[in-house]
Design an enzyme around this catalytic site. Structure first.
Site, PDB file in Angstrom:
ATOM      1  N   GLN A  73       8.705  -5.666 -13.370  1.00 33.59           N
ATOM      2  CA  GLN A  73       9.940  -4.889 -13.339  1.00 33.59           C
ATOM      3  C   GLN A  73      11.178  -5.776 -13.312  1.00 33.59           C
ATOM      4  OE1 GLN A  73       9.746  -1.685 -10.484  1.00 33.59           O
ATOM      5  NE2 GLN A  73       7.672  -1.190 -11.087  1.00 33.59           N
ATOM      6  N   ASP A 137       9.783  -6.088  -7.578  1.00 28.87           N
ATOM      7  CA  ASP A 137       9.377  -4.699  -7.748  1.00 28.87           C
ATOM      8  C   ASP A 137      10.588  -3.777  -7.598  1.00 28.87           C
ATOM      9  OD1 ASP A 137       7.560  -2.693  -8.197  1.00 28.87           O
ATOM     10  OD2 ASP A 137       6.774  -2.661  -6.161  1.00 28.87           O
ATOM     11  N   HIS A 138      10.592  -2.698  -8.342  1.00 29.70           N
ATOM     12  CA  HIS A 138      11.581  -1.620  -8.231  1.00 29.70           C
ATOM     13  C   HIS A 138      13.022  -2.095  -8.412  1.00 29.70           C
ATOM     14  CE1 HIS A 138       8.617   1.072  -5.780  1.00 29.70           C
ATOM     15  NE2 HIS A 138       8.113   0.647  -6.925  1.00 29.70           N
ATOM     16  N   GLN A 162       7.002  -2.115   1.227  1.00 27.17           N
ATOM     17  CA  GLN A 162       5.738  -1.759   0.568  1.00 27.17           C
ATOM     18  C   GLN A 162       4.975  -3.022   0.221  1.00 27.17           C
ATOM     19  OE1 GLN A 162       6.216   0.538  -2.976  1.00 27.17           O
ATOM     20  NE2 GLN A 162       6.098  -1.193  -4.309  1.00 27.17           N
TER      21      GLN A 162
END
Length: 166
Positions: A73, A137-138, A162
């Site tokens: 990502q 991530d994200h 997470q």
């Protein structure tokens, strides 16, 4: 042919390939440009391309230098075409991840679009916002040019709390 129901009415669509299967590498953002071309970002390799939807012919506009794309990502994430592109503004806005002082970051950059015949290019990069937080991530990176003449950007929650980001 595809059939889709909209408001109780069946609408028929036909899919047509825009060239060979390897035409795009990890496409991420897609815009229909005022030049009737499809403008596409290729996330991992950091390219912006225009594709003629009638012929599938590809016009590479830019490959971003110093792009960071080591996980799923990151990379070239968002693209916004100025609403006046080809009329009164030559600007295209991009968001991407990069590495600075060993840290992952995101930034928004404005490029100037020019075209000679059917060969376009993006150059004259101007950093708009730099050192925005990034993660593995994200990251999100969605970029929109609003009707109020402002850019809107989503940054994501960077995978906080997470798995390995906890």
């Amino acid at each position: 042919h595809l059939i889709h129901t909209i408001n109780g009415q069946n609408i028929s669509f036909q899919m047509t390939p825009l060239g060979p299967n390897n035409l795009l590498q990890k496409p991420w953002d897609l815009e229909y440009g005022p030049d009737d071309y499809l403008w596409v970002t290729e996330r991992e390799v950091g390219k912006v391309v225009r594709i003629n939807p009638n012929t599938g012919e590809r016009d590479d506009l830019l490959q971003i230098p110093q792009l960071l794309s080591t996980s799923g990502q990151e990379g070239l994430l968002g693209m916004a075409l100025h609403p006046g592109l080809l009329q009164n503004s030559p600007f295209v806005y991009l968001s991407h991840t990069y590495l600075t002082s060993g840290q992952k970051k995101q930034k928004i950059v404005r490029y100037t679009y020019s075209v000679n015949g059917v060969d376009g290019s993006l150059d004259s990069a101007v950093d708009i916002l730099v050192d925005l937080p990034a993660s593995n991530d994200h990251n999100s990176g969605r970029l929109i040019y609003g009707p109020d003449d402002k850019l809107y950007y989503t940054i994501g929650e960077l995978g906080g709390n997470q798995n390995s980001n906890y």
